[in-house]
Write a protein that holds these residues in place. Sequence first.
Motif, mmCIF file in Angstrom:
data_model
loop_
_atom_site.group_PDB
_atom_site.id
_atom_site.type_symbol
_atom_site.label_atom_id
_atom_site.label_comp_id
_atom_site.label_asym_id
_atom_site.label_seq_id
_atom_site.Cartn_x
_atom_site.Cartn_y
_atom_site.Cartn_z
ATOM 1 N N GLU A 258 72.096 29.521 32.827
ATOM 2 C CA GLU A 258 73.346 28.677 33.425
ATOM 3 C C GLU A 258 72.936 27.737 33.349
ATOM 4 O OE1 GLU A 258 73.645 29.873 37.044
ATOM 5 O OE2 GLU A 258 74.899 31.899 37.233
ATOM 6 N N ILE A 259 71.959 27.036 33.687
ATOM 7 C CA ILE A 259 71.156 25.714 33.209
ATOM 8 C C ILE A 259 71.740 24.761 31.526
ATOM 9 C CG2 ILE A 259 69.519 23.759 33.332
ATOM 10 C CD1 ILE A 259 68.129 26.052 35.482
ATOM 11 N N ASP B 44 63.734 42.419 38.821
ATOM 12 C CA ASP B 44 65.734 41.715 39.521
ATOM 13 C C ASP B 44 65.212 40.038 39.586
ATOM 14 O OD1 ASP B 44 66.878 43.919 39.896
ATOM 15 O OD2 ASP B 44 66.208 44.364 42.399
ATOM 16 N N ASP B 45 63.705 39.629 39.480
ATOM 17 C CA ASP B 45 63.406 38.007 39.442
ATOM 18 C C ASP B 45 63.214 37.700 38.512
ATOM 19 O OD1 ASP B 45 63.001 38.652 42.225
ATOM 20 O OD2 ASP B 45 61.166 38.738 42.083
ATOM 21 N N HIS C 184 65.756 35.075 37.408
ATOM 22 C CA HIS C 184 65.233 33.729 36.721
ATOM 23 C C HIS C 184 66.326 33.162 35.390
ATOM 24 C CE1 HIS C 184 62.823 33.127 39.872
ATOM 25 N NE2 HIS C 184 61.727 33.656 39.736
ATOM 26 N N GLU C 185 66.226 34.442 34.200
ATOM 27 C CA GLU C 185 67.055 34.911 33.187
ATOM 28 C C GLU C 185 68.321 34.266 33.052
ATOM 29 O OE1 GLU C 185 66.668 38.039 30.875
ATOM 30 O OE2 GLU C 185 64.151 37.172 29.910
#
Length: 824
Positions: free
Chosen positions: A556-557, A545-546, A550-551
């Motif tokens: 998104e960034i 899940d982490d 993060h991906e």
Amino acid sequence: MVYPDNFEEKIGFQRIREWLRDLCISPLGAQKVDEMTFLASFEAIDALTGQTDELRNICLMEPDFPAHDYFDVTPMFRTIAIPGTFPNAEDVFALKKSLETIRDILAFFRGKGDAYPLLRLLTGEVGYFPDIVKAIDRILDHRGCVRDNASSELATIRRSIAEKQAAVSRTMQRIIKQAQADGLVDEGVSPAIRDGHTVIPINSSFKRKINGIVYDESATGRTSYIEPAEVVAANNAVRELFFAEQREIVRILTAFADLLRPHIDDLHSAFDFLGSIDFIRAKALLALKQNAVKPAFSPQQSFEWRRAVHPVMYLNFKKENRELTPLDIRLTPNERILLISGPNAGGKSVCLKTVGLVQYMFQCGLLAPMSENSEMGLFETVCIDIGDEQSIDNDLSTYSSHLLNMKQFVRLAGPRTLALIDEFGSGTEPVIGGAIAEAVLASINAKGVWGVITTHYSNLKHYASSADGIANGAMLYDSHRMQPLFRLEMGKPGSSFAFEIARKIGLPEEILAEAADKAGHHHIDFEKHLREIERDKRYWERKRDDVRRHEKRLDEISTKQLTELEKIEKERKAIIDNARREAQQILADTNRVIENTIRIIREQQAEKTKTKEARKELETFREQAIPQKTGEEERILRKIAQLKEREKRRVEKKRQDVEEQPQPEEKPVDDVIRKGDAVRLEGQDTVGEVMEINAKNITVAFGNLLSAVAVDRLVKISKNEYKKQRAHNAPTIQVYNVGERRLRFKSHIDVRGMRTEEAVHKVEELVDEAAMLNIGEVRILHGKGDGILRRMIREYLHSSPVVESYSDENIQQGGTGITVVKIK
């Protein structure tokens, strides 16, 4: 049927009945609550739950639905069934108000067209008897009192009463004034009524001073109430008129009863309809309190519940502002029986009771507190064995009562039976009890029973792991905090955590060590391995899940940066282009002036060198006026190139990591698609993983997007091909495309006028794209019409795994003509 006879007591259904009675407006509805019973007919259950679901929507969206004056006057019908009898005025007035309510309900449903077809079907031949209402209006006024003009005789009598009472009042006032003048009566004294006679309150010491009859005394004896002799005859006449008034009212009501008597059977039907509406409304209100819905319902044995909760515990927790952990449970023909194990107080019995209570509620016609995308099936028999049934009177011990129940379970077992057994095998010596329990489990499993069973016995866990038709399940437990999580996980047995719990409460270590030796290392290691598997699974799930989080954040960034830079670049180019056009226009105008000047000079025979100098100055001015690329523009372009190159390296590294992983030996791929298989859309490069297989379609995860796809559109592929294709399908341009699609995405669609297949296809595209772009809500404008298009669209929405819920738009903004869809 249900077993045993006290089934409702064991699962706590009496509390549901109590809530429903409280929510009913009249005894008519409460009687329906008492008559509610378990049903095994698919058509009957589907109709009752459908009616409740429709009235639930009415409670949400139709504030003008009639919900008052539900009076039960059926006892009056039994009273007046005998000729010569009559009702009282209060019952007649209640009859009128109830008939007006029935009229309003009928008008409501008949005015809504096919919006609520099941409830409208109830109206049938129900009438509201306007002639009876008019007859009552001629007898009673708006307060329920008999009118003066209900008959000419009654009007004459009441007029005479008023005249005689006025005469008596004048005489009494004259007598009181004289008594006050004589000092017999205090100032401010007024006439009183005793036993229907007008009297004067006077001090008892003066009661002989006034000629009349003493009718009463105060409790202290200080005040006497005297009827003066002058008004005795008049008061008697008034009393006789009152008797005549009552006789005339009785005659009027008797005549009304004669009018009503031929319609009693039809009136019974009308009030039965009113009671049904009251009962269904109570069920709808309870459903709203419990967030209950009507899930997909199948006449077969089907069991796929999502986010189901125990209805009684849910409301109790809600009052205390506590959150109840929902239950996800799925049984299939290959795994019909779920054997739940886990620690004490971990929620095993609550899970079992939830299954029993919710299934029983639904087959009684109530809605189920679970997610709308759940699916429920039909069972002809539901059996439960829970609690202690020992009885001195019947010479039954605890274990004997369990064995008696097991005997009945084996007798009632069949493919349409739901068996619920708590603490299976307990109550006797563990080895023998476990062996008998395993034999009983094998017997009912062979007969195709569906069920949920809780246990602590290891032999049953081992048996479930190897027997067809049975699946292990575990109630999860946090071994670090030493507290239950109350969450069910299917597919593996649970640990009892007996040693950990004993250690937490402070039992000496030497006792625990001796207990471990006595239990045997094989058993201890089995429990230990279960805990380690659970611990490792939770760890890797958190890691996964982490990584996904993060991906997603990185994507998104990147998307945001690229979008902003592209936007800035477009704006900069637009500004520069506009400036260049303006400069070119200025230069063109200037050029015309200069050319004109040169022509004039030439005509005047000016020197040729002067003309060349003028043209050179013009070119120099033109070059200076038209701006070239600035350093800021170059910096932005370099920044965009760097971001694209960085994203390209990240994707390439991900692809290399996938290729460098050791690949298992490739197994031949057959054509049968199973859960967990890798698949590809036919004719496309899009690949995904199979998450669920339903009767109509298959739920496939394409990256972070879940989509329902028909079987014939999928091609099974190997795991290696799946990994390579996923790495190949992740170019840099995808990040940009997602951002652009979010900018262009429209969250509403108009499918009015389309054919059903075309409209559903458009809706499917809208929902899939919204899910992919993380759009939380979309709207579908399908119109009202006959409701066919709306129903087909909602059938698709109900089956879509990416749809969290759907509902009608607010009544002021389109109501049933627009469906608002919540995306997961």
